[in-house]
Design an enzyme around this catalytic site. Sequence first.
Site, mmCIF file in Angstrom:
data_model
loop_
_atom_site.group_PDB
_atom_site.id
_atom_site.type_symbol
_atom_site.label_atom_id
_atom_site.label_comp_id
_atom_site.label_asym_id
_atom_site.label_seq_id
_atom_site.Cartn_x
_atom_site.Cartn_y
_atom_site.Cartn_z
ATOM 1 N N CYS A 211 1.094 -3.397 -22.362
ATOM 2 C CA CYS A 211 2.803 -3.191 -22.371
ATOM 3 C C CYS A 211 2.516 -2.383 -24.164
ATOM 4 O O CYS A 211 2.477 -2.310 -24.362
ATOM 5 C CB CYS A 211 3.754 -3.926 -22.275
ATOM 6 S SG CYS A 211 4.840 -3.435 -22.212
ATOM 7 N N ASP B 66 0.970 -1.471 -0.233
ATOM 8 C CA ASP B 66 0.220 0.147 -0.401
ATOM 9 C C ASP B 66 0.552 1.671 0.365
ATOM 10 O O ASP B 66 0.237 2.639 -0.190
ATOM 11 C CB ASP B 66 -1.491 0.373 1.120
ATOM 12 C CG ASP B 66 -0.484 -0.225 2.868
ATOM 13 O OD1 ASP B 66 0.522 -0.006 2.901
ATOM 14 O OD2 ASP B 66 -1.144 -0.598 3.322
ATOM 15 N N HIS C 107 6.351 -7.769 -0.934
ATOM 16 C CA HIS C 107 5.468 -8.274 -2.281
ATOM 17 C C HIS C 107 5.109 -7.715 -2.772
ATOM 18 O O HIS C 107 3.769 -7.429 -3.821
ATOM 19 C CB HIS C 107 4.175 -8.331 -1.109
ATOM 20 C CG HIS C 107 4.782 -9.825 -0.293
ATOM 21 N ND1 HIS C 107 3.208 -10.573 0.627
ATOM 22 C CD2 HIS C 107 5.182 -10.549 -0.661
ATOM 23 C CE1 HIS C 107 3.593 -11.682 1.746
ATOM 24 N NE2 HIS C 107 5.210 -11.924 0.172
#
Length: 246
Positions: free
Chosen positions: A149, A108, A123
């Site tokens: 992409c 976050d 992570h």
Amino acid sequence: MSESIDIPDSIIAALRDARHVCVLTGAGISAESGVPTFRGAQDGLWAKFDPYELASPAGFERDPALVWRWYRWRRELVAKAEPNPAHRALAKLSSLVPRLTLVTQNVDGLHQRAGSRQVIEFHGNLFVTRCIAEGCVIDVDDTAEVPVCPNCGAAARPGVVWFGETIAEHALNESFAAAADCDTFLSVGTSSLVYPAAGLAEAATDAGAIVVEINPEPTELSSAFNFTLQGKAGSVLPDLIESIAL
Ligand code: OAD
């Protein structure tokens, strides 16, 4: 009103004398910012959503649009959240000890927004987007249901670690080196169920560090720790940092 708990003098002394403090945080540290944890029985994300549909390479392959909707919802939720006193206390801790390594399982970015620098994001990060083919960080057209992409046209994916994936080598190496080198280790707001992250506290214990858990609930590893401070990170951490600063 925040609940205060007694902090043993030996924890305060260990932090005051520490040469290197290593901290591992989990979803619980952001709970008081309004970001749901994963394994809370009522409001945990994994009580409402299937992690293998939303957070695995196979789930993304099956339904990338569903996965992107979920991650956009989480991005919006986190963007509205603010760092809480626990994040701020850890940012302050870096000025009180000779060396601090902060490892977070959270994606976050709230530690950085509270002022912590050089956070190891074990992570990944919710706000990073990567090319699924090449793994590089990319900017995408965020209005597309499944962004692609701009370099190779492959699907774009959130820059977080999913179930079944490996941790970035630099994050893994730096975290385990810090756990083995530190003299005090704090495990904050994590259920200690997910490896390899949970193995950091074990590595610190094996290397002889004093390991302290901060969590309102006992966890899988509580009995292996030297101390458990049973309370919310948003009240325990500011009290702890205030005690060592006195
Ligand atoms: P969990 O949801 O498994 O555990 C959250 C922990 O926070 C629990 O032990 C709670 O008791 C505790 N907690 C709740 N409120 C708290 C508070 N105010 N202060 C302190 N602790 C509090 O979250 P994690 O351990 O972070 O991985 O989960 C580890 C990983 O599993 C996550 O990074 C995520 C998930 O699947 C991936 O997505 C790869």
